[in-house]
Design an enzyme around this catalytic site. Structure first.
Site, PDB file in Angstrom:
ATOM      1  CG  PHE A 221     -24.549  17.029  66.620  1.00  0.00           C
ATOM      2  CD1 PHE A 221     -23.756  15.929  66.301  1.00  0.00           C
ATOM      3  CD2 PHE A 221     -25.263  17.008  67.807  1.00  0.00           C
ATOM      4  CE1 PHE A 221     -23.672  14.850  67.162  1.00  0.00           C
ATOM      5  CE2 PHE A 221     -25.181  15.923  68.674  1.00  0.00           C
ATOM      6  CZ  PHE A 221     -24.378  14.846  68.349  1.00  0.00           C
ATOM      7  CD  GLN A 222     -27.990  13.688  68.156  1.00  0.00           C
ATOM      8  OE1 GLN A 222     -28.825  14.368  68.764  1.00  0.00           O
ATOM      9  NE2 GLN A 222     -27.547  12.531  68.610  1.00  0.00           N
TER      10      GLN A 222
ATOM     11  CE  LYS B 277     -32.862  22.419  72.147  1.00  0.00           C
ATOM     12  NZ  LYS B 277     -31.506  22.037  72.544  1.00  0.00           N
TER      13      LYS B 277
ATOM     14  CD  GLU C 149     -34.005   6.572  69.412  1.00  0.00           C
ATOM     15  OE1 GLU C 149     -33.391   5.507  69.157  1.00  0.00           O
ATOM     16  OE2 GLU C 149     -33.435   7.576  69.875  1.00  0.00           O
TER      17      GLU C 149
ATOM     18  CG  MET D  39     -39.781 -18.817  57.698  1.00  0.00           C
ATOM     19  SD  MET D  39     -40.852 -20.288  57.728  1.00  0.00           S
ATOM     20  CE  MET D  39     -42.304 -19.645  58.566  1.00  0.00           C
TER      21      MET D  39
END
Lengths: 184, 586
Positions: free
Chosen positions: B114-115, B164, B52, B482
């Site tokens: 969940f999630q 949802k 993502e 760097m």
């Protein structure tokens, strides 16, 4: 840590000596929607600004507007930043610096529980009368006072109550409004 | 026709009506209804990323190179948390993206389902604004508002979190017309009195300097055109931040190059010595100012910015102008032309003489080698071999990014996509995916470091899937360069954990991904290898093996002023150049 002194650092003026911190009261008009207070508080904690007092309530039900009154301290540049950062939040309508306008009234309400007997009890009641605090609950050994006024006045009252049996107090934080006929 | 539809259908319709052609995303349980709606239409093409974070960076690259708002769709919980780095990156660099996140059904919110994660809570400080949709009838309005807020004013990322059950629920859809927000009203026009004051100050400048930034690019191509007009008619020198490269053509003699920590000698000295600074669409970042109390100490400062909170944040300015760069520049050009005052020709002549002397110092020079590829040489050759093409550049973060900024010369805006504010290693590869989608016929190159690129390497798979022939040009010095450079300068050469151990064979890695791998280790072979890379019509990983110990100069050490910069050929004394206080800074 000491400044390392060498030729390349000395021919400049020293860093400006810290400007005095100022105390400001800001009135913030916001949409009364979920999370708006979290946005304001998150802004203060995320950017390291101070909150001395915070008061929130819906003020215009039909328009879904709330007014947040924030007392804060900071250097002038920080105060300016705070105002602009608040204005940048999407649900914020207006930010008014009530201290800057110089024509604002500030009040706070406190509920103060004092426990004592004999002379202390009499003295507490006498002082409450002098401060125009109302007794809103009493038992044979305690009082609860309701006191309204400027923050200083409430602080002063609490100092006086301390030796007379101060148990606890609950304060609303500052509500403030500008004088005169105009609205925010 | 009825406007009644499900929340999921509304999402797709709103995206389509907002002109979204490509949606970067990754499916999951809490967004399945939206994926189902996507499956049944052809307007919006979904681009399946591999992580993502890559989706948001790709949308950033898409947005920056095209001027449109980038769009992302991810699931709840880990989908949303993985997007956080991209959101923060977009916030810091003012990139317009709308990220739609799925959420567990409304009745489960707060139950540690969940999630589940508190997406609006987590993303509140890293977005311009965010929403949790609680009623399907608000959904279409919120989506259109999200695009408006992301793209207008100072652009930024906006998150819309959709539970949802809202995606399944039916409600009324409203179109994108008349999106107006009650309290969000960005101010575009600058205050005319202040603009006049700025012009008056500019007219009597003896050592003026334009200092421009990413705000010009965000303001649209019109702003770049107007900037060029203003710089031409004034005849004043111009420098820019990392984010603003391309707004003014690097080929022009009035261009001094980039300023700041790794900016050119002439740009930084001009900044230090100027008497009138005209800052347009830049924000006095600490990479630019160096030591604040020694920053352009003799200058009067004009600051044009659309965001009032950028004014007086780090540096106190004399004339603040709040407004959109293009609007203010238009007024500045007009008022400059109509003002009868004449600039001080003699003083300006002396100023340019001084600048010429600084330029003659050739601060970007480096020691050439016939045995090993110097990273600067690699970037120089890349520039020479691509400059006549329609080229877009993205970068990762580190030495390679600074060398790219120094040695690639941009003539047009929106050609340079880099993570400036947040400094996100792993930005460049997914950003290149987004840029290539927006410009399918153009040459898109990610100038990378071997350490950065491994952070989001999986997105090469996305490039292969959608036949996006991006070129990953890795300056491979086997170090987090760097970090190694700072350890050399500040920590006595103790290279703690900065060696890129156990590197993959990048050629084989490319082949494993069905891309093309090229390796080059000799200066003599470089041109042919770069030409080969350009010719291949597939994603390429180019492993350019460069000098391991090269440092990036010029450099203003932390806590130092612009006129205390260190040049490459004087770098032996660098260990002493950083004060104890400087070591505390980043």
């Amino acid at each position: 840590m000491n400044m390392t002194v060498n030729p390349t650092t000395t021919h400049y003026p020293a860093a400006p000596v810290d400007e005095r911190e100022q105390r400001r009261t800001l009135s913030v008009l916001v949409d009364n929607e979920p999370g708006v207070l979290a946005r304001v508080i998150g802004l203060f904690s995320g950017r390291g600004y101070n909150i001395d007092s915070l008061t929130v309530s819906e003020t215009e039900h039909e328009k879904h507007l709330s007014r947040i009154t924030i007392a804060t301290t900071g250097k002038p540049m920080v105060i300016e930043q705070i105002k602009h950062q608040l204005e940048r939040l999407v649900p914020v309508h207006r930010v008014v610096d009530l201290t800057e306008s110089g024509r604002a009234l500030e009040r706070e309400l406190a509920l103060i529980k004092v426990r004592g007997k004999g002379d202390n009890r009499v003295e507490a009641l006498r002082l409450a009368d002098a401060f125009r605090a109302r007794v809103i609950d009493a038992t044979t050994e305690s009082f609860i006072f309701e006191l309204t006024g400027k923050t200083d006045k409430i602080d002063q009252f609490l100092i006086l109550m301390e030796p007379l049996g101060l148990i606890e107090c609950s304060r609303t934080g500052i509500a403030a409004i500008a004088r005169g006929p105009e609205g925010m | 026709m009825s406007n009644e539809m499900t929340g999921a259908e509304m999402v797709v319709k709103a995206l389509s009506e907002q002109g979204v052609k490509h949606l970067f995303g990754y499916p999951g349980g809490a967004v399945l209804p939206i994926y189902d709606a996507l499956f049944q239409q052809k307007d919006v093409q979904h681009i399946l990323v591999r992580h993502e974070q890559g989706a948001v960076h790709a949308a950033e690259g898409y947005a920056r190179s095209s001027g449109k708002v980038g769009a992302v769709l991810v699931t709840s919980g880990p989908g949303a948390t993985n997007a956080v780095t991209g959101l923060t990156d977009a916030l810091m660099d003012s990139i317009p993206v709308v990220v739609i996140t799925g959420q567990v059904p409304t009745h489960l919110i707060g139950n540690d389902a969940f999630q589940e994660c508190d997406t609006v809570g987590i993303t509140r400080p890293c977005t311009k604004h965010n929403y949790l949709v609680k009623d399907v009838n608000d959904l279409s309005r919120i989506l259109h508002e999200a695009f408006y807020i992301a793209g207008s004013g100072r652009p930024g990322p906006v998150v819309v979190d959709i539970p949802k059950d809202i995606q399944f629920a039916k409600g009324k859809y409203t179109g994108p017309k008349n999106v107006e927000h009650k309290s969000y009203k960005p101010k575009l026009k600058g205050d005319m009195a202040k603009i006049q004051a700025a012009i008056d100050l500019m007219k009597c400048a003896k050592r003026p300097l334009f200092y421009t930034g990413g705000g010009i690019i965000n303001s649209g191509n019109e702003a770049s055109v107007l900037l060029r007009d203003l710089v031409k008619i004034t005849g004043y020198p111009i420098t820019s931040t990392l984010m603003g490269l391309g707004a003014y053509p690097a080929a022009d003699p009035q261009w001094l190059g980039m300023l700041g920590m790794h900016g050119t000698y002439e740009a930084n000295w001009a900044m230090h010595d100027c008497d009138v600074m005209i800052c347009i669409g830049a924000r006095f970042d600490d990479r630019i100012t160096g030591r604040l109390d020694a920053f352009a100490p003799h200058s009067k400062k004009i600051h044009v910015d659309i965001d009032p909170s950028s004014i007086n944040k780090n540096v106190k300015v004399d004339i603040p102008i709040i407004g959109d760069c293009a609007h203010v520049l238009e007024d500045m050009v007009r008022l400059w032309r109509s003002s009868s005052a004449q600039p001080d020709k003699k003083a300006l002549g002396e100023w340019w003489e001084q600048i010429k002397k600084w330029r003659a110092r050739k601060s970007l020079a480096y020691k050439k080698s016939n045995d090993v590829i110097k990273p600067q040489y690699a970037v120089e050759r890349l520039y020479e071999l691509t400059k006549d093409r329609d080229t877009y550049i993205t970068t990762e973060v580190g030495q390679h990014q600074m060398w790219a900024a120094q040695h690639l010369h941009f003539q047009e805006p929106r050609r340079w996509m880099t993570s400036g504010g947040l400094g996100t290693m792993g930005y460049g590869l997914p950003a290149a995916v987004g840029v290539q989608l927006a410009h399918p016929k153009s040459l898109v190159i990610d100038v990378a470091g071997e350490a950065s690129v491994l952070m989001t390497m999986q997105e090469i798979s996305t490039a292969v899937q959608y036949r996006l022939p991006i070129k990953i040009f890795i300056l491979n010095n086997e170090y987090m360069g760097m970090v190694r450079q700072w350890q050399e300068l500040l920590h006595g050469g103790r290279y703690s954990e900065s060696y890129s151990a156990a590197l993959p064979d990048f050629v084989k890695l490319a082949e494993a991904y069905h891309a093309v791998g090229i390796r080059c280790a000799r200066p003599g072979d470089l041109d042919a290898a770069i030409k080969e890379m350009i010719k291949v019509d597939k994603p390429v990983i180019f492993d350019c093996v460069v000098d391991k110990n090269e440092n990036c100069f010029p450099m203003i050490p932390s806590g130092r002023a612009h006129n205390e910069m260190i040049l490459g050929d004087a770098a032996e004394s660098i260990g002493d150049a950083v004060t104890e206080e400087g070591k505390m800074l980043v």
